[in-house]
Design a protein around this motif. Structure first.
Motif, PDB file in Angstrom:
ATOM      1  N   ASP A   8       6.832   0.880  -2.055  1.00 46.91           N
ATOM      2  CA  ASP A   8       8.128   1.568  -1.963  1.00 46.91           C
ATOM      3  C   ASP A   8       8.285   2.589  -3.093  1.00 46.91           C
ATOM      4  O   ASP A   8       8.860   3.664  -2.894  1.00 46.91           O
ATOM      5  CB  ASP A   8       9.273   0.554  -2.019  1.00 46.91           C
ATOM      6  N   VAL A   9       7.780   2.238  -4.277  1.00 44.94           N
ATOM      7  CA  VAL A   9       7.848   3.176  -5.401  1.00 44.94           C
ATOM      8  C   VAL A   9       7.049   4.436  -5.079  1.00 44.94           C
ATOM      9  O   VAL A   9       7.502   5.566  -5.321  1.00 44.94           O
ATOM     10  CB  VAL A   9       7.313   2.516  -6.688  1.00 44.94           C
ATOM     11  N   LEU A  10       5.852   4.256  -4.509  1.00 42.96           N
ATOM     12  CA  LEU A  10       5.026   5.412  -4.155  1.00 42.96           C
ATOM     13  C   LEU A  10       5.664   6.228  -3.029  1.00 42.96           C
ATOM     14  O   LEU A  10       5.608   7.463  -3.026  1.00 42.96           O
ATOM     15  CB  LEU A  10       3.628   4.953  -3.729  1.00 42.96           C
ATOM     16  N   LEU A  11       6.302   5.540  -2.091  1.00 42.18           N
ATOM     17  CA  LEU A  11       6.945   6.234  -0.975  1.00 42.18           C
ATOM     18  C   LEU A  11       8.213   6.960  -1.407  1.00 42.18           C
ATOM     19  O   LEU A  11       8.696   7.844  -0.690  1.00 42.18           O
ATOM     20  CB  LEU A  11       7.289   5.233   0.134  1.00 42.18           C
ATOM     21  N   ALA A  12       8.751   6.601  -2.559  1.00 44.77           N
ATOM     22  CA  ALA A  12       9.960   7.261  -3.032  1.00 44.77           C
ATOM     23  C   ALA A  12       9.705   8.722  -3.391  1.00 44.77           C
ATOM     24  O   ALA A  12      10.635   9.525  -3.421  1.00 44.77           O
ATOM     25  CB  ALA A  12      10.522   6.524  -4.250  1.00 44.77           C
ATOM     26  N   ILE A  63      -8.866   2.350   2.789  1.00 45.08           N
ATOM     27  CA  ILE A  63      -9.472   1.107   2.303  1.00 45.08           C
ATOM     28  C   ILE A  63      -8.498   0.359   1.393  1.00 45.08           C
ATOM     29  O   ILE A  63      -8.266  -0.844   1.547  1.00 45.08           O
ATOM     30  CB  ILE A  63     -10.791   1.404   1.565  1.00 45.08           C
ATOM     31  N   ILE A  64      -7.912   1.077   0.427  1.00 40.95           N
ATOM     32  CA  ILE A  64      -6.981   0.437  -0.501  1.00 40.95           C
ATOM     33  C   ILE A  64      -5.726  -0.025   0.230  1.00 40.95           C
ATOM     34  O   ILE A  64      -5.246  -1.155   0.038  1.00 40.95           O
ATOM     35  CB  ILE A  64      -6.620   1.403  -1.642  1.00 40.95           C
ATOM     36  N   GLY A  65      -5.182   0.845   1.091  1.00 39.20           N
ATOM     37  CA  GLY A  65      -3.960   0.509   1.807  1.00 39.20           C
ATOM     38  C   GLY A  65      -4.140  -0.666   2.766  1.00 39.20           C
ATOM     39  O   GLY A  65      -3.260  -1.532   2.866  1.00 39.20           O
ATOM     40  N   VAL A 112      -2.076   5.710   0.473  1.00 40.01           N
ATOM     41  CA  VAL A 112      -2.126   4.246   0.453  1.00 40.01           C
ATOM     42  C   VAL A 112      -0.892   3.603   1.086  1.00 40.01           C
ATOM     43  O   VAL A 112      -1.021   2.699   1.929  1.00 40.01           O
ATOM     44  CB  VAL A 112      -2.327   3.735  -0.996  1.00 40.01           C
ATOM     45  N   PRO A 113       0.343   3.996   0.710  1.00 41.91           N
ATOM     46  CA  PRO A 113       1.516   3.291   1.255  1.00 41.91           C
ATOM     47  C   PRO A 113       1.627   3.323   2.773  1.00 41.91           C
ATOM     48  O   PRO A 113       2.048   2.330   3.390  1.00 41.91           O
ATOM     49  CB  PRO A 113       2.703   4.036   0.611  1.00 41.91           C
ATOM     50  N   VAL A 119      -8.706  10.221   2.988  1.00 44.00           N
ATOM     51  CA  VAL A 119      -8.110   9.243   3.904  1.00 44.00           C
ATOM     52  C   VAL A 119      -8.893   7.934   3.879  1.00 44.00           C
ATOM     53  O   VAL A 119      -8.296   6.853   3.973  1.00 44.00           O
ATOM     54  CB  VAL A 119      -8.031   9.823   5.331  1.00 44.00           C
ATOM     55  N   MET A 120     -10.216   8.012   3.729  1.00 45.07           N
ATOM     56  CA  MET A 120     -11.015   6.792   3.645  1.00 45.07           C
ATOM     57  C   MET A 120     -10.640   5.992   2.394  1.00 45.07           C
ATOM     58  O   MET A 120     -10.484   4.766   2.451  1.00 45.07           O
ATOM     59  CB  MET A 120     -12.503   7.140   3.612  1.00 45.07           C
TER      60      MET A 120
END
Length: 297
Positions: free
Chosen positions: A136-140, A111-113, A170-171, A106-107
């Motif tokens: 959005d691509v990652l959330l797909a 950080i990236i998100g 991240v998303p 999660v850390m």
């Protein structure tokens, strides 16, 4: 007159806005009894992870075939597994591993998100479009499937599992931070700082980021529960922690062949996973309510 002035000055000095903010947070949080219980359970597991291995002298990987598949008893509180290993010792040692995977993944994702979200929200335009379309691509992809795909490419190990869970986290952080940043950047004092010549770096990290910390903290707490559950799922499928590592998901996988004769092999690690995930979810919901500035006092 001078005594009254001195008293008023002392009263002004005694007033601490940050202290009053913490008091208001605690007052709202403690009203939520379920969140308070969730926080206590989370603290309990953290203490077990830190001090448990020092208090349990039994080697979690020590085998004793003569005593395999023993039910819970005075000698083995949680029984033994198919190799005669003490399940209580494995649960205690596995607590630290489970929480490390949850917190570290999660850390990384946070950080990236947060960086992606705050940059997208602050600058907007094409930068916002590119970053959010990537999110959005990652959330797909469903989280567990994305993690499965990443671990399948990188190989099954704890390190790769942490990376996979971090990437699919991240998303969620990016979208939440972007939304909060869009609101904060419109405030007048941000325009004033920009007019005074403050750099974007200073504005983002000194003025915008502190104002979007509340949703970040809540999301991180809730995300730990998701990370623990995903890690257990990956290990159950053989793509996470490898034997003989005392990881709860791997323990569930090992016990599924002995469900009928030794149900304690799956019940105990299963209950541990449920308790940790439930505690973090309830605790996170309580934090969300307590950190809401519009909450009723």
């Amino acid at each position: 007159m001078s005594e009254q002035t001195a008293g008023a000055s002392a009263g002004e000095r005694a007033y601490n806005p940050r202290l009053e903010l913490y008091k208001g947070f605690w007052k709202r949080f403690k009203k939520n009894k379920s969140a308070l219980v969730g926080g206590i359970v989370v603290l309990f597991f953290i203490l077990v992870a830190i001090f448990g291995p020092m208090l349990v002298s039994t080697d979690p990987n020590a085998t004793d075939i003569a005593n395999k598949l023993q039910p819970p008893s005075a000698e083995h509180w949680f029984g033994t597994d198919n190799y005669g290993r003490d399940i209580f010792a494995r649960i205690i040692h596995g607590t630290g591993l489970t929480l490390i995977v949850g917190f570290v993944s999660v850390m990384i994702g946070g950080i990236i998100g947060v960086l992606f979200g705050i940059i997208a929200g602050y600058y907007g335009g094409k930068i916002d479009t590119v970053i959010m379309r990537l999110m959005d691509v990652l959330l797909a992809f469903p989280g567990i499937l994305l993690a499965l795909a990443i671990v399948s490419v990188l190989g099954g190990s704890i390190q790769n599992m942490i990376i996979a869970i971090g990437i699919f986290s991240v998303p969620a952080f990016a979208r939440i931070v972007r939304g909060s940043t869009l609101s904060v950047r419109k405030l007048e004092y941000i325009d004033a700082m920009r007019a005074l010549g403050a750099s974007d770096f200073r504005i983002i990290f000194k003025h915008v980021l502190p104002n979007v910390l509340s949703p970040i903290i809540v999301q991180a707490t809730l995300r730990i529960a998701t990370a623990v559950l995903t890690a257990a799922g990956l290990s159950f499928l053989g793509l996470g922690a490898q034997p003989p590592t005392p990881e709860w998901g791997a323990m569930l996988s090992a016990g599924r062949s002995y469900m009928a004769e030794s149900p304690h092999m799956i019940l105990i690690p299963g209950i541990a996973i449920v308790l940790v995930v439930l505690a973090f979810n309830i605790f996170g919901d309580g934090l969300r309510d307590a950190l809401d500035p519009k909450a009723n006092k």
